[in-house]
Design a protein around this motif. Structure first.
Motif, PDB file in Angstrom:
ATOM      1  N   VAL A   1       0.878  -0.759   0.062  1.00  0.00           N
ATOM      2  CA  VAL A   1      -0.211  -0.059   0.125  1.00  0.00           C
ATOM      3  C   VAL A   1       1.140   0.815  -0.224  1.00  0.00           C
ATOM      4  O   VAL A   1       0.843   1.699  -0.593  1.00  0.00           O
ATOM      5  N   SER A   2       2.125   1.455   1.235  1.00  0.00           N
ATOM      6  CA  SER A   2       2.447   2.068   0.899  1.00  0.00           C
ATOM      7  C   SER A   2       3.531   2.810  -0.311  1.00  0.00           C
ATOM      8  O   SER A   2       3.803   3.136  -0.743  1.00  0.00           O
ATOM      9  N   ASP A   3       3.856   1.989  -1.189  1.00  0.00           N
ATOM     10  CA  ASP A   3       4.225   2.025  -2.645  1.00  0.00           C
ATOM     11  C   ASP A   3       4.300   0.196  -3.739  1.00  0.00           C
ATOM     12  O   ASP A   3       4.974  -0.479  -3.732  1.00  0.00           O
ATOM     13  N   ALA A   4       3.692   1.326  -4.562  1.00  0.00           N
ATOM     14  CA  ALA A   4       2.854   0.515  -5.553  1.00  0.00           C
ATOM     15  C   ALA A   4       3.859  -0.244  -6.815  1.00  0.00           C
ATOM     16  O   ALA A   4       3.473  -0.724  -6.948  1.00  0.00           O
ATOM     17  N   SER A   5       4.932   0.155  -6.322  1.00  0.00           N
ATOM     18  CA  SER A   5       5.972   0.016  -7.357  1.00  0.00           C
ATOM     19  C   SER A   5       6.555  -1.151  -7.121  1.00  0.00           C
ATOM     20  O   SER A   5       7.775  -1.805  -7.627  1.00  0.00           O
ATOM     21  N   GLY A   6       7.270  -1.611  -5.707  1.00  0.00           N
ATOM     22  CA  GLY A   6       7.843  -2.703  -4.955  1.00  0.00           C
ATOM     23  C   GLY A   6       9.490  -2.279  -5.190  1.00  0.00           C
ATOM     24  O   GLY A   6      10.410  -2.972  -4.517  1.00  0.00           O
ATOM     25  N   MET A   7       9.729  -0.596  -5.013  1.00  0.00           N
ATOM     26  CA  MET A   7      11.187  -0.225  -5.181  1.00  0.00           C
ATOM     27  C   MET A   7      11.396   0.052  -3.451  1.00  0.00           C
ATOM     28  O   MET A   7      12.653   0.422  -3.623  1.00  0.00           O
ATOM     29  N   THR A   8      10.793   0.340  -2.682  1.00  0.00           N
ATOM     30  CA  THR A   8      11.086   0.493  -1.315  1.00  0.00           C
ATOM     31  C   THR A   8      10.427   0.157  -0.696  1.00  0.00           C
ATOM     32  O   THR A   8       9.022   0.128  -0.800  1.00  0.00           O
ATOM     33  N   ALA A   9      10.763   0.451   0.885  1.00  0.00           N
ATOM     34  CA  ALA A   9      10.252  -0.030   2.447  1.00  0.00           C
ATOM     35  C   ALA A   9      10.323   1.018   3.554  1.00  0.00           C
ATOM     36  O   ALA A   9      10.600   1.909   3.061  1.00  0.00           O
ATOM     37  N   ARG A  10       9.603   0.839   3.816  1.00  0.00           N
ATOM     38  CA  ARG A  10       9.250   1.894   5.235  1.00  0.00           C
ATOM     39  C   ARG A  10       9.644   1.388   6.174  1.00  0.00           C
ATOM     40  O   ARG A  10       9.326   0.192   6.676  1.00  0.00           O
ATOM     41  N   GLY A  11      11.329   1.578   6.295  1.00  0.00           N
ATOM     42  CA  GLY A  11      11.952   0.509   7.759  1.00  0.00           C
ATOM     43  C   GLY A  11      12.850  -0.207   7.726  1.00  0.00           C
ATOM     44  O   GLY A  11      12.241  -0.983   6.718  1.00  0.00           O
ATOM     45  N   THR A  12      13.169  -0.561   8.796  1.00  0.00           N
ATOM     46  CA  THR A  12      13.883  -1.319   9.088  1.00  0.00           C
ATOM     47  C   THR A  12      14.056  -2.342  10.266  1.00  0.00           C
ATOM     48  O   THR A  12      13.779  -1.220  11.265  1.00  0.00           O
ATOM     49  N   MET A  13      13.426  -3.577  10.572  1.00  0.00           N
ATOM     50  CA  MET A  13      12.950  -4.464  12.153  1.00  0.00           C
ATOM     51  C   MET A  13      13.560  -5.173  12.620  1.00  0.00           C
ATOM     52  O   MET A  13      14.450  -5.796  12.054  1.00  0.00           O
ATOM     53  N   ASN A  14      14.016  -5.426  13.419  1.00  0.00           N
ATOM     54  CA  ASN A  14      14.429  -6.872  14.335  1.00  0.00           C
ATOM     55  C   ASN A  14      15.779  -7.008  13.922  1.00  0.00           C
ATOM     56  O   ASN A  14      16.019  -7.748  13.881  1.00  0.00           O
TER      57      ASN A  14
END
Length: 309
Positions: free
Chosen positions: A110-123
């Motif tokens: 939902v955040s990026d319909a292009s699949g080229m970015t991510a939101r955040g890094t986790m754990n």
């Protein structure tokens, strides 16, 4: 810690630290793996989970990676509080997705319909350091950040394989649809990678290196092979899982362009034999029957398939 200050404090539960020297500057990159909810939200947590959207935001701000300049003085080491190198990379920082899986339908959210970015890094767990002076932070138990507000949701086999359940550890899904797999099912696929961060450039955007595979990364140990190629050894920190290595297509040239060294290469899974020896088995479309993006996003499944042959 207040919500207003939470983006500027040093997080908790660190186990992946590296030191970088840039001229006269000494810079530390270090992970903050998880947050102690009851400590940080003593009055508002609900059974150890966030009690509100603000609580969830505060917890997200406390986790990720910190890059800080340090200096040694008469009274010992201290943080250079006004250093231009200082920054936090949290659960909400925009991060590039690079390598063969970038733009895959499996990474479109939902955040990026292009699949080229991510939101955040986790754990973020253990870490690594490249020969060219960047920091590799390893996303481990990312599955615990996701849940579903639809208790009747039937999880996919891939979600089950990676431990993505209906109840998240922090309750994020109750306040943000990004963490609700019934609303944004691909969002967990953007986590579980090795992320390369340049601590010497505070304006640089981190990169999730998809060629290194997606699993619960514990470490990333870099070496230069005799032929000059880069090798990254990695472990999946869950009982019964695999050891992996990545071998770059291109050779490392000191002072040369390293921007795609971790984007082009081959991922291998280790097979241990009863006589105490082992084999490295390449995970490719030909050996797994999976498309390149699929075998990287679901590296665990690719390794199962390959080792079963």
């Amino acid at each position: 810690v207040t919500l207003a200050s939470s983006e500027r404090v040093f997080g908790e539960n660190t186990d992946g630290m590296e030191l970088f020297v840039v001229g006269n500057h000494q810079i530390i990159a270090v992970n903050q793996e998880y947050a102690n909810t009851k400590t940080n939200l003593p009055k508002t947590h609900v059974d150890g989970k966030a009690g509100s959207a603000d609580d969830a935001q505060l917890l997200r701000n406390l986790q990720g990676v910190a890059v800080i300049e340090v200096t040694e003085g008469e009274e010992g080491w201290s943080v250079v509080v006004d250093s231009p190198f200082n920054r936090r990379i949290t659960h909400d920082t925009e991060i590039n997705i690079s390598g063969p899986a970038a733009g895959s339908d499996l990474l479109k959210t939902v955040s990026d319909a292009s699949g080229m970015t991510a939101r955040g890094t986790m754990n973020n767990c253990g870490a690594g350091k490249t020969p060219w002076g960047t920091y590799l932070t390893c996303e481990e138990n990312f599955n615990g950040y996701f849940g579903s507000t639809d208790e009747t949701l039937v999880r996919t086999p891939e979600q089950k394989r990676y431990g993505v359940g209906l109840k998240g550890r922090y309750g994020y899904e109750d306040f943000d649809e990004r963490f609700d797999i019934s609303k944004d099912p691909n969002e967990p696929n953007t986590q579980g990678w090795v992320v390369e961060i340049d601590p010497t450039d505070p304006d640089s955007v981190p990169n999730k290196r998809t060629a290194l595979g997606r699993f619960k990364h514990e470490n990333a140990a870099c070496a230069i092979a005799p032929d000059g190629r880069v090798v990254v050894y990695m472990g999946d920190d869950e009982r019964g899982e695999f050891l992996y290595k990545f071998v770059s297509d291109d050779v490392y040239v000191p002072g040369g362009d390293t921007s795609t060294l971790l984007d082009n290469g081959t991922l291998y899974a280790a097979k241990f034999l009863e006589n105490g020896s082992g084999q490295w088995l390449a995970l490719t479309p030909e050996t797994t029957g999976m498309a390149q993006d699929e075998l990287l996003v679901f590296a665990r499944i690719a390794a199962n398939t390959r080792l079963a042959q």
